[in-house]
Design a protein around this motif. Structure first.
Motif: not given
Length: 157
Positions: A88-91, A109-111, A115-119, A126-131
């Motif tokens: 994983y790469l986190t930014f 996910n580099k493979e 993408l997952s997003r937490e904000d 709190e919100n969680s999304m997957t792409y």
């Protein structure tokens, strides 16, 4: 003259200067938006310089990418590097305002480029999304307008 030509050719063969260009991702949110539209978010990832940029978003009627002259809501935001491991790469960003902690963190996910997003940017909730992301050759055209956005939604006549 042969020596000079040989030096130049060997110099070019032995130099390994490679300039990697950023890759672009079209990331579709995995759930249908409340307005019965699909949300696509676009990213530019420059791994060499650790520069990760959110380029904008678009709401479309179909799961596929925006096409046929549709335009992207352009809003470039640089997202600083946070962490990286083998998978994983986190930014993202963490902000403090009036003693409150706000964050918008992306984990790629580099493979497979999922993408997952937490904000917690919307009212501190709190919100969680997957792409699901696909690599694209270039970003869509920019030129979004507020009126066009509402017309596309069918909410503004």
């Amino acid at each position: 003259m042969k020596k000079l030509l040989g030096i130049i050719v060997l110099g070019l063969l032995l130099s390994n200067v490679v300039v990697a260009k950023p890759i672009y991702l079209n990331c579709r949110y995995n759930e249908l938006h409340s307005l019965k539209l699909w949300m696509h978010e676009y990213f530019s990832l420059d791994f060499e310089n650790q520069k990760y940029t959110w380029e904008g978003k678009a709401l479309v009627k179909h799961e596929d990418d925006i096409s046929n002259g549709d335009e992207l809501h352009k809003e470039t935001i640089e997202l600083p590097f946070m962490d990286e491991d083998s998978q994983y790469l986190t930014f993202g960003v963490i902000l403090f305002q009036n003693g409150e902690r706000y964050y918008d963190i992306f984990k790629l996910n580099k493979e497979n480029f999922d993408l997952s997003r937490e904000d917690n940017l919307f009212a501190g909730t709190e919100n969680s999304m997957t792409y699901t992301c696909n690599q694209i050759d270039e970003l869509p055209l920019y030129g979004w307008t507020f009126r066009k956005f509402w017309n596309d939604l069918g909410l503004f006549k």
